[in-house]
Design a protein around this motif. Structure first.
Motif, PDB file in Angstrom:
ATOM      1  N   PHE A 185      -6.195   3.057  -0.326  1.00 59.80           N
ATOM      2  CA  PHE A 185      -5.208   4.227  -0.603  1.00 59.80           C
ATOM      3  C   PHE A 185      -5.084   4.907   0.726  1.00 59.80           C
ATOM      4  N   GLN A 186      -6.043   5.084   1.890  1.00 60.42           N
ATOM      5  CA  GLN A 186      -6.131   5.582   2.751  1.00 60.42           C
ATOM      6  C   GLN A 186      -4.873   4.919   3.807  1.00 60.42           C
ATOM      7  N   ALA A 187      -5.224   3.675   3.715  1.00 58.02           N
ATOM      8  CA  ALA A 187      -4.239   2.515   4.533  1.00 58.02           C
ATOM      9  C   ALA A 187      -2.707   2.965   4.286  1.00 58.02           C
ATOM     10  N   GLN A 188      -2.498   3.252   3.167  1.00 52.23           N
ATOM     11  CA  GLN A 188      -0.955   3.677   2.466  1.00 52.23           C
ATOM     12  C   GLN A 188      -0.521   4.725   3.068  1.00 52.23           C
ATOM     13  N   LEU A 189      -1.269   5.692   3.612  1.00 46.75           N
ATOM     14  CA  LEU A 189      -0.734   6.998   3.993  1.00 46.75           C
ATOM     15  C   LEU A 189      -0.177   7.177   5.203  1.00 46.75           C
ATOM     16  N   SER A 190       0.339   8.220   5.438  1.00 47.47           N
ATOM     17  CA  SER A 190       0.734   8.443   6.961  1.00 47.47           C
ATOM     18  C   SER A 190      -0.602   8.766   7.867  1.00 47.47           C
ATOM     19  N   GLU A 248     -16.712  16.615 -14.667  1.00 49.97           N
ATOM     20  CA  GLU A 248     -15.420  16.718 -15.107  1.00 49.97           C
ATOM     21  C   GLU A 248     -14.647  16.649 -13.754  1.00 49.97           C
ATOM     22  N   ASN A 249     -14.807  16.974 -12.627  1.00 48.82           N
ATOM     23  CA  ASN A 249     -14.136  16.844 -11.516  1.00 48.82           C
ATOM     24  C   ASN A 249     -14.002  15.399 -11.278  1.00 48.82           C
ATOM     25  N   ASN A 250     -14.995  14.922 -11.317  1.00 44.82           N
ATOM     26  CA  ASN A 250     -15.037  13.396 -10.761  1.00 44.82           C
ATOM     27  C   ASN A 250     -14.264  12.576 -11.710  1.00 44.82           C
ATOM     28  N   GLN A 251     -14.333  12.854 -12.883  1.00 46.24           N
ATOM     29  CA  GLN A 251     -13.464  12.134 -13.800  1.00 46.24           C
ATOM     30  C   GLN A 251     -11.881  12.269 -13.602  1.00 46.24           C
ATOM     31  N   THR A 252     -11.731  13.804 -13.462  1.00 44.73           N
ATOM     32  CA  THR A 252     -10.033  13.976 -13.235  1.00 44.73           C
ATOM     33  C   THR A 252      -9.728  13.186 -12.021  1.00 44.73           C
ATOM     34  N   ARG A 253     -10.699  13.393 -10.907  1.00 44.45           N
ATOM     35  CA  ARG A 253      -9.989  12.581  -9.624  1.00 44.45           C
ATOM     36  C   ARG A 253     -10.151  11.220  -9.690  1.00 44.45           C
ATOM     37  N   ASN A 254     -11.052  10.409 -10.536  1.00 44.06           N
ATOM     38  CA  ASN A 254     -10.838   9.145 -10.975  1.00 44.06           C
ATOM     39  C   ASN A 254      -9.781   8.613 -11.701  1.00 44.06           C
ATOM     40  N   GLN A 255      -9.349   9.481 -12.707  1.00 42.37           N
ATOM     41  CA  GLN A 255      -8.342   9.350 -13.468  1.00 42.37           C
ATOM     42  C   GLN A 255      -7.107   9.305 -12.739  1.00 42.37           C
ATOM     43  N   LEU A 256      -7.045  10.116 -11.795  1.00 41.30           N
ATOM     44  CA  LEU A 256      -5.701  10.293 -11.055  1.00 41.30           C
ATOM     45  C   LEU A 256      -5.537   8.973 -10.085  1.00 41.30           C
ATOM     46  N   PHE A 257      -6.825   8.499  -9.393  1.00 46.03           N
ATOM     47  CA  PHE A 257      -6.598   6.987  -8.863  1.00 46.03           C
ATOM     48  C   PHE A 257      -6.199   5.975  -9.912  1.00 46.03           C
ATOM     49  N   ILE A 258      -6.915   5.988 -11.005  1.00 45.99           N
ATOM     50  CA  ILE A 258      -6.849   4.732 -11.844  1.00 45.99           C
ATOM     51  C   ILE A 258      -5.316   4.980 -12.330  1.00 45.99           C
ATOM     52  N   SER A 259      -4.560   6.142 -12.443  1.00 41.46           N
ATOM     53  CA  SER A 259      -3.281   6.153 -13.059  1.00 41.46           C
ATOM     54  C   SER A 259      -2.315   5.464 -12.027  1.00 41.46           C
ATOM     55  N   ALA A 260      -2.627   5.868 -10.957  1.00 43.71           N
ATOM     56  CA  ALA A 260      -1.901   5.107  -9.495  1.00 43.71           C
ATOM     57  C   ALA A 260      -2.371   3.703  -9.344  1.00 43.71           C
ATOM     58  N   ILE A 295      -5.162  15.342  -4.888  1.00 38.78           N
ATOM     59  CA  ILE A 295      -6.412  14.687  -4.421  1.00 38.78           C
ATOM     60  C   ILE A 295      -7.543  15.680  -3.758  1.00 38.78           C
ATOM     61  N   ASN A 296      -6.758  15.902  -2.650  1.00 43.86           N
ATOM     62  CA  ASN A 296      -7.588  16.969  -1.617  1.00 43.86           C
ATOM     63  C   ASN A 296      -8.021  18.161  -2.155  1.00 43.86           C
ATOM     64  N   ALA A 297      -7.542  18.902  -3.334  1.00 38.36           N
ATOM     65  CA  ALA A 297      -7.863  19.925  -4.106  1.00 38.36           C
ATOM     66  C   ALA A 297      -8.805  19.678  -4.952  1.00 38.36           C
ATOM     67  N   LEU A 298      -8.809  18.432  -5.495  1.00 38.59           N
ATOM     68  CA  LEU A 298      -9.852  17.903  -6.365  1.00 38.59           C
ATOM     69  C   LEU A 298     -11.264  17.553  -5.516  1.00 38.59           C
ATOM     70  N   LEU A 352       1.612   6.507  -5.466  1.00 38.15           N
ATOM     71  CA  LEU A 352       0.610   6.984  -4.815  1.00 38.15           C
ATOM     72  C   LEU A 352       0.353   8.561  -5.624  1.00 38.15           C
ATOM     73  N   PRO A 353      -0.910   8.873  -5.987  1.00 41.92           N
ATOM     74  CA  PRO A 353      -1.093  10.289  -6.369  1.00 41.92           C
ATOM     75  C   PRO A 353      -0.840  11.113  -5.223  1.00 41.92           C
ATOM     76  N   PRO A 354      -0.496  12.356  -5.759  1.00 40.23           N
ATOM     77  CA  PRO A 354      -0.218  13.240  -4.542  1.00 40.23           C
ATOM     78  C   PRO A 354      -1.280  13.744  -3.840  1.00 40.23           C
ATOM     79  N   LEU A 355      -1.281  13.553  -2.544  1.00 41.96           N
ATOM     80  CA  LEU A 355      -2.563  13.858  -1.519  1.00 41.96           C
ATOM     81  C   LEU A 355      -2.829  15.262  -1.823  1.00 41.96           C
ATOM     82  N   ASP A 356      -1.946  16.308  -2.152  1.00 46.03           N
ATOM     83  CA  ASP A 356      -2.361  17.617  -2.138  1.00 46.03           C
ATOM     84  C   ASP A 356      -3.449  17.679  -3.444  1.00 46.03           C
TER      85      ASP A 356
END
Length: 162
Positions: free
Chosen positions: A83-88, A59-71, A10-13, A4-8
């Motif tokens: 993704f949300q279902a896999q989180l605590s 640019e922000n959307n693309q970066t965030r999407n890439q983060l999800f896609i890479s995971a 994702i939240n920062a983006l 999973l991509p780091p939540l911090d």
């Protein structure tokens, strides 16, 4: 499946996206006032600022999407729910809070953009009618040309009579 991509991250983006959308929201309010005042120089300045903000948002959307896609997560509603279902519970709550705020600001921006678009369309139509009156053109003599633009066929009509 990738980790999973780091939540911090994702939240920062997402927070950065909220900031860009809030800026765009404020620019749309300023544009609305400039449209009412017909302040062309201010409108030009606002268009430049909106363009720059939209580029940053993209640019922000693309970066965030890439983060999800890479995971291995699709950057759509189903992927985000997965993704949300896999989180605590705590992390899921944090993610949902950020994402909900992003969606709310995006809806506001869309609504204000539509509002401004209506004003621009109405002003354009009014200007076109005034120009038509000044030129002495009859509105009934206006047809659409092949490229979808309006054309005046009054001259064609008089040629047909000849």
């Amino acid at each position: 499946m990738n980790a999973l991509p780091p939540l911090d991250q994702i939240n920062a983006l997402t927070t950065q996206g909220i900031t860009f959308l809030t800026t765009l929201n404020d620019l749309l309010d300023a544009e609305y006032l400039a449209l009412q005042q017909r302040d062309v120089s201010l409108l030009q300045e606002l268009i430049e600022k909106k363009t720059a903000t939209l580029l940053l948002l993209e640019e922000n959307n693309q970066t965030r999407n890439q983060l999800f896609i890479s995971a291995g997560i699709t950057p759509d509603k189903a992927g985000l729910q997965s993704f949300q279902a896999q989180l605590s519970a705590t992390d899921a709550s944090s993610f949902t809070a950020h994402w909900t705020q992003l969606e709310q600001v995006l809806r506001q921006v869309n609504d204000k953009n539509k509002r401004n678009e209506i004003i621009i369309t109405r002003n354009s139509r009014n200007l076109e009618q005034l120009m038509s009156i000044i030129r002495g053109q009859n509105q009934k003599n206006t047809l659409y040309n092949q490229s979808g633009g309006k054309g005046n066929y009054a001259a064609q009509n008089s040629l047909g009579k000849a």
